[in-house]
Design a protein around this motif. Structure first.
Motif, PDB file in Angstrom:
ATOM      1  N   ARG A 137       0.819  -1.217   0.000  1.00  0.00           N
ATOM      2  CA  ARG A 137       0.000   0.000   0.000  1.00  0.00           C
ATOM      3  C   ARG A 137       0.851   1.266   0.000  1.00  0.00           C
ATOM      4  O   ARG A 137       0.491   2.272  -0.600  1.00  0.00           O
ATOM      5  N   MET A 138       2.000   1.229   0.679  1.00  0.00           N
ATOM      6  CA  MET A 138       2.819   2.458   0.755  1.00  0.00           C
ATOM      7  C   MET A 138       3.755   2.598  -0.454  1.00  0.00           C
ATOM      8  O   MET A 138       4.605   3.479  -0.478  1.00  0.00           O
ATOM      9  N   GLY A 139       3.602   1.714  -1.427  1.00  0.00           N
ATOM     10  CA  GLY A 139       4.366   1.830  -2.676  1.00  0.00           C
ATOM     11  C   GLY A 139       5.795   1.337  -2.570  1.00  0.00           C
ATOM     12  O   GLY A 139       6.581   1.524  -3.502  1.00  0.00           O
ATOM     13  N   PHE A 166      -3.531  -8.647   2.863  1.00  0.00           N
ATOM     14  CA  PHE A 166      -3.285  -8.076   4.197  1.00  0.00           C
ATOM     15  C   PHE A 166      -3.270  -6.545   4.121  1.00  0.00           C
ATOM     16  O   PHE A 166      -3.838  -5.867   4.979  1.00  0.00           O
ATOM     17  N   CYS A 167      -2.614  -6.011   3.085  1.00  0.00           N
ATOM     18  CA  CYS A 167      -2.587  -4.554   2.905  1.00  0.00           C
ATOM     19  C   CYS A 167      -3.996  -3.993   2.715  1.00  0.00           C
ATOM     20  O   CYS A 167      -4.301  -2.905   3.179  1.00  0.00           O
ATOM     21  N   ASN A 168      -4.849  -4.761   2.044  1.00  0.00           N
ATOM     22  CA  ASN A 168      -6.230  -4.318   1.845  1.00  0.00           C
ATOM     23  C   ASN A 168      -6.949  -4.151   3.175  1.00  0.00           C
ATOM     24  O   ASN A 168      -7.808  -3.287   3.327  1.00  0.00           O
ATOM     25  N   ARG A 169      -6.603  -4.991   4.160  1.00  0.00           N
ATOM     26  CA  ARG A 169      -7.298  -4.940   5.447  1.00  0.00           C
ATOM     27  C   ARG A 169      -6.623  -4.003   6.451  1.00  0.00           C
ATOM     28  O   ARG A 169      -7.284  -3.328   7.219  1.00  0.00           O
ATOM     29  N   CYS A 170      -5.312  -3.970   6.451  1.00  0.00           N
ATOM     30  CA  CYS A 170      -4.548  -3.340   7.533  1.00  0.00           C
ATOM     31  C   CYS A 170      -4.659  -1.809   7.560  1.00  0.00           C
ATOM     32  O   CYS A 170      -5.212  -1.239   8.495  1.00  0.00           O
ATOM     33  N   LYS A 171      -4.118  -1.135   6.579  1.00  0.00           N
ATOM     34  CA  LYS A 171      -4.209   0.327   6.423  1.00  0.00           C
ATOM     35  C   LYS A 171      -3.512   1.118   7.535  1.00  0.00           C
ATOM     36  O   LYS A 171      -3.782   2.299   7.738  1.00  0.00           O
ATOM     37  N   LYS A 172      -2.677   0.460   8.334  1.00  0.00           N
ATOM     38  CA  LYS A 172      -2.018   1.178   9.440  1.00  0.00           C
ATOM     39  C   LYS A 172      -1.140   2.310   8.932  1.00  0.00           C
ATOM     40  O   LYS A 172      -1.097   3.390   9.508  1.00  0.00           O
ATOM     41  N   CYS A 173      -0.434   2.058   7.816  1.00  0.00           N
ATOM     42  CA  CYS A 173       0.447   3.101   7.274  1.00  0.00           C
ATOM     43  C   CYS A 173      -0.366   4.345   6.914  1.00  0.00           C
ATOM     44  O   CYS A 173       0.074   5.477   7.134  1.00  0.00           O
ATOM     45  N   ALA A 174      -1.568   4.125   6.380  1.00  0.00           N
ATOM     46  CA  ALA A 174      -2.415   5.268   5.993  1.00  0.00           C
ATOM     47  C   ALA A 174      -2.863   6.040   7.233  1.00  0.00           C
ATOM     48  O   ALA A 174      -2.940   7.264   7.221  1.00  0.00           O
ATOM     49  N   THR A 203       5.780   1.519  11.366  1.00  0.00           N
ATOM     50  CA  THR A 203       4.603   0.936  12.023  1.00  0.00           C
ATOM     51  C   THR A 203       4.019  -0.252  11.267  1.00  0.00           C
ATOM     52  O   THR A 203       3.118  -0.905  11.774  1.00  0.00           O
ATOM     53  N   CYS A 204       4.512  -0.513  10.080  1.00  0.00           N
ATOM     54  CA  CYS A 204       3.962  -1.621   9.279  1.00  0.00           C
ATOM     55  C   CYS A 204       4.138  -2.944  10.041  1.00  0.00           C
ATOM     56  O   CYS A 204       5.235  -3.258  10.504  1.00  0.00           O
ATOM     57  N   PRO A 205       3.081  -3.736  10.181  1.00  0.00           N
ATOM     58  CA  PRO A 205       3.210  -5.019  10.895  1.00  0.00           C
ATOM     59  C   PRO A 205       4.286  -5.937  10.303  1.00  0.00           C
ATOM     60  O   PRO A 205       4.853  -6.757  11.025  1.00  0.00           O
TER      61      PRO A 205
HETATM   62  S1  SF4 Z   1       1.105  -0.875   7.203  1.00  0.00           S
HETATM   63 FE1  SF4 Z   1      -0.400  -2.403   6.614  1.00  0.00          FE
HETATM   64  S2  SF4 Z   1      -1.387  -1.545   4.813  1.00  0.00           S
HETATM   65 FE2  SF4 Z   1       0.499  -0.433   5.093  1.00  0.00          FE
HETATM   66  S3  SF4 Z   1       1.994  -1.492   3.810  1.00  0.00           S
HETATM   67 FE3  SF4 Z   1       2.150  -2.349   5.873  1.00  0.00          FE
HETATM   68  S4  SF4 Z   1       0.787  -4.133   5.834  1.00  0.00           S
HETATM   69 FE4  SF4 Z   1       0.263  -2.865   4.067  1.00  0.00          FE
END
Ligand code: SF4
Ligand code: SF4
Length: 457
Positions: free
Chosen positions: A308-310, A346-354, A400-402
């Motif tokens: 998600r963060m490219g 997982f990126c579709n669900r997580c969104k922590k970076c956003a 912070t990304c898991p």
């Molecule tokens: S923080 Fe979550 S949504 Fe963002 S890149 Fe990491 S796993 Fe993907």
């Protein structure tokens, strides 16, 4: 019946002990990571979770046995059944080449009033007001920036100074006395040697058009069309240490970025020289002097997936890496890239970076069509403007990304679950929020860096 009582007691005690040990172990891991709140929560669970088993057994062994069987079933479902709703929601191959002149680093290097400056903004007038915003900020490692730290910034700049010296060594003369190499043997050698030099993981891919920028955007060759005869690329990762990254966006992040760009550059320059000395054309791609888009080359070399963060997300360090690439005309056996849809899911669900991004540059949405392909794209203008304001390359998203958690047994079990079960991915998002926080605050920089501040967001 006595036997059943006896065995149910044994099983309940065993389960209680197992839960206790798992969470005590987790608690120690969190202490080691200096995550005090997470350690406290894990310890509390270690004490509380076994209690229902013991109490239930005391009152009714049948219920205790039922709970035990239900637990086993749940664990089996969570970890072992490969629920396969792995959404393939991003596309694999970009349709067009990217022009390096459009990336933020290239735009930031344009000197106001120069020919290149005027030509660029005549061609892209819509980008001018966006770029004026970052030009008003102090700049990367500049005095007056939010996280100004003279010592740490000087250390970072020393790395960038050294990288600058490497930029002229990316290419060179090719030995006319060509050695006939066995592709499999030399690939094996390169992989082992690069690790000895400091690389974490390494892969090989055949090059396609979309791996290359269309035009140079930085340095003396600005605007030059990129034409390469190279057919293969060797890509590798170097790890950014967790203790430097976790304090992002404070000054330790830019120190670590500089250091790892340098390490990646040094290894790439060394390996490219090695190939040229054996009679093959080879070029290193180092920070500030790239001809290829490193994350795409690394992805196709089997090193990870674009999240998600490219950034390239690697299986064990997530985005907490820097990349190095060598391109060559030596025919090497390419590694197989298999799209990891579990990571995309997982990126579709997580969104922590956003959630944590201080400039709201990361999208909460599903991947969108950009230049004909479906992918996530960050707002690079607002991200870069924040870099120029903070003085560092921020990296809050990376911290912070898991997937960025340290490479240890606990986190690797979680990663394994994430990869193999979509049900577990749902749980893992909640677990990460529960232990680390939904919007975690930056940690302190390592003690040895002067001017430590807990958070300045
Ligand atoms: S923080 Fe979550 S949504 Fe963002 S890149 Fe990491 S796993 Fe993907
Ligand atoms: S580096 Fe910082 S500003 Fe840029 S996308 Fe990541 S969190 Fe946002």
């Amino acid at each position: 019946m006595n036997n059943i009582y006896f065995y149910s007691l044994q099983i309940c005690l065993l389960v209680a002990l197992l839960f206790f040990l798992i969470f005590v172990y987790s608690s120690f891991v969190f202490i080691y990571e200096k995550e005090k709140k997470a350690a406290f929560k894990a310890f509390l669970i270690a004490l509380l979770l076994p209690l229902p088993y013991l109490f239930t057994w005391y009152y009714s062994w049948e219920i205790a046995a039922f709970i035990f069987v239900a637990d086993l079933f749940l664990t089996f479902c969570l970890f072992l059944i490969p629920f396969s709703s792995n959404k393939n929601s991003t596309d694999n191959y970009p349709l067009h080449k990217i022009d390096e002149r459009n990336i933020m680093f290239s735009r930031s290097e344009l000197i106001e009033g120069s020919d290149n400056f005027n030509k660029y903004y005549q061609k892209y007038p819509d980008k001018k007001p966006l770029d004026d915003k970052f030009r008003k900020e102090p700049g990367l490692t500049a005095k007056g920036s939010l996280f100004y730290n003279r010592i740490a910034y000087a250390a970072a700049n020393s790395s960038f100074f050294t990288i600058d010296k490497l930029r002229t060594a990316v290419d060179g003369e090719i030995n006319p006395d060509k050695e006939q190499l066995d592709p499999a043997e030399i690939a094996k050698f390169l992989k082992a040697w690069s690790k000895k030099l400091g690389a974490l993981n390494i892969g090989i891919t055949k090059l396609s058009d979309y791996h290359f920028y269309s035009h140079k955007g930085r340095g003396k060759d600005y605007s030059k069309e990129i034409k390469s005869t190279h057919t293969h690329a060797i890509a590798f990762t170097v790890e950014m240490t967790h203790e430097m990254v976790r304090a992002a966006p404070q000054a330790s992040i830019v120190m670590e970025s500089g250091q790892q760009y340098l390490d990646a550059g040094r290894i790439a320059v060394q390996m490219a020289h090695f190939l040229r000395s054996l009679g093959y054309s080879a070029r290193a791609h180092v920070d500030g002097n790239y001809e290829v888009i490193c994350p795409l080359v690394a992805r196709d070399s089997g090193l990870g997936e674009i999240g998600r963060m490219g950034l390239l997300m690697t299986p064990k360090q997530g985005p907490r890496v820097r990349l190095g690439v060598i391109t060559t005309d030596l025919n090497l056996p390419a590694d197989k890239w298999e799209k990891d849809n579990s990571l995309i899911d997982f990126c579709n669900r997580c969104k922590k970076c956003a959630r944590v991004c201080p400039s709201q540059s990361i999208s909460f949405d599903e991947p969108k069509l950009v230049d004909g392909i479906k992918r996530w794209q960050i707002n690079s203008e607002s991200c870069f403007t924040y870099w120029c304001k903070s003085g560092t390359d921020c990296g809050r998203c990376m911290a912070t990304c898991p997937y960025s958690h340290p490479d240890n047994f606990l986190h690797n079990c979680i990663r394994w679950g994430i990869k193999h079960s979509s049900l577990f991915r749902i749980l893992a998002v909640y677990l990460d929020d529960f232990f680390y926080g939904n919007k975690p605050k930056p940690k302190k920089m390592p003690q040895w860096i002067p001017g430590n501040k807990k958070t300045q967001e």
